[in-house]
Design a protein around this motif. Structure first.
Motif, PDB file in Angstrom:
ATOM      1  N   PHE A  22       0.804  -0.963  -0.118  1.00 23.95           N
ATOM      2  CA  PHE A  22       0.079   0.078  -0.009  1.00 23.95           C
ATOM      3  C   PHE A  22       0.837   1.301   0.022  1.00 23.95           C
ATOM      4  CE2 PHE A  22      -2.272  -3.324   2.059  1.00 23.95           C
ATOM      5  CZ  PHE A  22      -3.697  -3.414   1.314  1.00 23.95           C
ATOM      6  N   HIS A  23       0.332   2.380  -0.403  1.00 21.60           N
ATOM      7  CA  HIS A  23       0.875   3.598  -0.459  1.00 21.60           C
ATOM      8  C   HIS A  23       1.143   4.209   1.074  1.00 21.60           C
ATOM      9  CE1 HIS A  23       0.765   4.493  -4.777  1.00 21.60           C
ATOM     10  NE2 HIS A  23      -0.354   4.019  -4.910  1.00 21.60           N
ATOM     11  N   LEU A  24       2.224   4.853   1.290  1.00 22.22           N
ATOM     12  CA  LEU A  24       2.376   5.125   2.689  1.00 22.22           C
ATOM     13  C   LEU A  24       1.162   5.835   3.362  1.00 22.22           C
ATOM     14  CD1 LEU A  24       4.878   5.198   4.736  1.00 22.22           C
ATOM     15  CD2 LEU A  24       5.379   7.424   3.576  1.00 22.22           C
ATOM     16  N   ASP A  25       0.984   5.600   4.715  1.00 20.21           N
ATOM     17  CA  ASP A  25      -0.049   6.261   5.482  1.00 20.21           C
ATOM     18  C   ASP A  25      -1.438   6.044   4.546  1.00 20.21           C
ATOM     19  OD1 ASP A  25       1.612   6.552   7.160  1.00 20.21           O
ATOM     20  OD2 ASP A  25       2.214   8.740   6.545  1.00 20.21           O
ATOM     21  N   SER A  26      -1.649   4.729   3.855  1.00 19.74           N
ATOM     22  CA  SER A  26      -2.675   4.665   2.941  1.00 19.74           C
ATOM     23  C   SER A  26      -3.364   3.354   2.644  1.00 19.74           C
ATOM     24  CB  SER A  26      -2.396   5.364   1.419  1.00 19.74           C
ATOM     25  OG  SER A  26      -3.734   4.968   0.552  1.00 19.74           O
ATOM     26  N   LYS A  27      -4.599   3.161   2.519  1.00 18.96           N
ATOM     27  CA  LYS A  27      -5.128   1.980   2.130  1.00 18.96           C
ATOM     28  C   LYS A  27      -5.345   1.820   0.771  1.00 18.96           C
ATOM     29  CE  LYS A  27      -7.726   1.691   6.713  1.00 18.96           C
ATOM     30  NZ  LYS A  27      -8.910   1.660   7.381  1.00 18.96           N
ATOM     31  N   SER A  28      -4.737   2.590   0.113  1.00 20.16           N
ATOM     32  CA  SER A  28      -4.855   2.408  -1.495  1.00 20.16           C
ATOM     33  C   SER A  28      -3.617   1.507  -2.248  1.00 20.16           C
ATOM     34  CB  SER A  28      -4.514   3.981  -2.182  1.00 20.16           C
ATOM     35  OG  SER A  28      -4.707   3.908  -3.369  1.00 20.16           O
ATOM     36  N   PRO A  29      -3.755   0.492  -2.666  1.00 22.06           N
ATOM     37  CA  PRO A  29      -2.877  -0.477  -3.043  1.00 22.06           C
ATOM     38  C   PRO A  29      -2.032   0.163  -4.141  1.00 22.06           C
ATOM     39  CG  PRO A  29      -4.901  -1.079  -4.155  1.00 22.06           C
ATOM     40  CD  PRO A  29      -5.118   0.091  -3.079  1.00 22.06           C
ATOM     41  N   LEU A  30      -0.600  -0.399  -4.005  1.00 19.90           N
ATOM     42  CA  LEU A  30       0.275   0.342  -5.174  1.00 19.90           C
ATOM     43  C   LEU A  30      -0.007  -0.391  -6.329  1.00 19.90           C
ATOM     44  CD1 LEU A  30       3.781  -0.555  -2.950  1.00 19.90           C
ATOM     45  CD2 LEU A  30       2.605   1.777  -3.731  1.00 19.90           C
ATOM     46  N   GLY A  31       0.407   0.231  -7.456  1.00 27.56           N
ATOM     47  CA  GLY A  31       0.412  -0.240  -8.784  1.00 27.56           C
ATOM     48  C   GLY A  31       0.428  -1.833  -9.059  1.00 27.56           C
ATOM     49  N   ARG A  32       1.572  -2.248  -8.475  1.00 29.95           N
ATOM     50  CA  ARG A  32       1.923  -3.575  -8.736  1.00 29.95           C
ATOM     51  C   ARG A  32       0.873  -4.552  -8.203  1.00 29.95           C
ATOM     52  NH1 ARG A  32       4.792  -5.587  -4.151  1.00 29.95           N
ATOM     53  NH2 ARG A  32       5.370  -3.787  -2.956  1.00 29.95           N
ATOM     54  N   THR A  33       0.352  -4.164  -6.957  1.00 34.32           N
ATOM     55  CA  THR A  33      -0.691  -5.028  -6.221  1.00 34.32           C
ATOM     56  C   THR A  33      -1.874  -5.040  -6.956  1.00 34.32           C
ATOM     57  OG1 THR A  33       0.478  -4.449  -4.084  1.00 34.32           O
ATOM     58  CG2 THR A  33      -1.774  -5.249  -4.057  1.00 34.32           C
ATOM     59  N   ALA A  34      -2.261  -3.783  -7.491  1.00 34.83           N
ATOM     60  CA  ALA A  34      -3.530  -3.552  -8.028  1.00 34.83           C
ATOM     61  C   ALA A  34      -3.704  -4.376  -9.418  1.00 34.83           C
ATOM     62  CB  ALA A  34      -3.915  -2.223  -8.344  1.00 34.83           C
ATOM     63  N   ILE A  35      -2.442  -4.429 -10.135  1.00 35.50           N
ATOM     64  CA  ILE A  35      -2.374  -5.109 -11.402  1.00 35.50           C
ATOM     65  C   ILE A  35      -2.363  -6.647 -11.067  1.00 35.50           C
ATOM     66  CG2 ILE A  35      -0.494  -5.654 -13.165  1.00 35.50           C
ATOM     67  CD1 ILE A  35       0.125  -2.805 -13.177  1.00 35.50           C
ATOM     68  N   LYS A  36      -1.801  -7.227 -10.169  1.00 38.11           N
ATOM     69  CA  LYS A  36      -1.716  -8.545  -9.824  1.00 38.11           C
ATOM     70  C   LYS A  36      -3.172  -8.939  -9.602  1.00 38.11           C
ATOM     71  CE  LYS A  36       0.045 -12.038  -6.646  1.00 38.11           C
ATOM     72  NZ  LYS A  36       0.996 -12.227  -5.186  1.00 38.11           N
TER      73      LYS A  36
END
Length: 183
Positions: free
Chosen positions: A116-130
């Motif tokens: 996840f992005h720092l201090d966020s519940k938003s997934p990183l691009g690589r996690t979202a793509i997976k």
């Protein structure tokens, strides 16, 4: 792949490995069938990827380490009597699924802070793509984010949380799964 098939003793450069996985993900997300230039079947590629992972683990011990968080989830799934496969490699995408529950056709991804992005519940691009890739391949995913795991009380909280997430996903999968036509 050529490194593995050639029998060379040195591991392939990590950039080559990353490039292979990114290429497959890119093709898949665009809806373009990936054709291996060597004409290998998806099962053959999966075998090669498993061999490559084993070689990497042997040559670089400690580089592929299961997190304490993932170990907790795996231990609890085992205690709950789920028949699981750890580190399942999908033959079409090359992605490794943290925990696969074949009897329910559910994939569990243990998503620690590095997803996840720092201090966020938003997934990183690589996690979202997976996630998108695995869902497009037909996997029913259960993401276990670290903050939900931490909020689940110890004792019956975590078993109830995990069991309910998996059962909801399995039910959704069975409802959405195409039924054979009756004759």
């Amino acid at each position: 792949l050529e490194y593995i098939e050639s029998g060379k003793s040195e591991a392939p450069p990590l950039m080559k490995v990353k490039q292979f996985f990114l290429e497959k993900a890119f093709f898949f997300l665009l809806g373009i069938p990936y054709t291996d230039p060597g004409g290998r079947s998806p099962d053959a590629i999966a075998t090669i990827l498993q061999h490559l992972r084993h070689k990497f683990e042997t040559d670089f011990p400690g580089r592929l380490v299961k997190s304490h968080f993932q170990a907790q989830v795996v231990n609890l799934l085992t205690e709950l009597k789920y028949d699981i496969v750890e580190e399942h490699v999908d033959p079409q995408s090359g992605y490794t699924i943290d925990v696969w529950i074949p009897s329910l056709e559910v994939a569990v991804e243990v998503d620690g802070p590095s997803h996840f992005h720092l201090d966020s519940k938003s997934p990183l691009g690589r996690t979202a793509i997976k996630r998108r890739t695995l869902e497009k391949l037909g996997y029913t995913l259960v993401s276990v984010p670290v903050w939900e795991w931490e909020q689940a009380e110890r004792g019956d909280g975590r078993p109830s949380y995990l069991r309910s997430r998996i059962e909801e996903a399995a039910l959704a999968h069975s409802v959405l799964k195409p039924k054979p036509l009756s004759s």
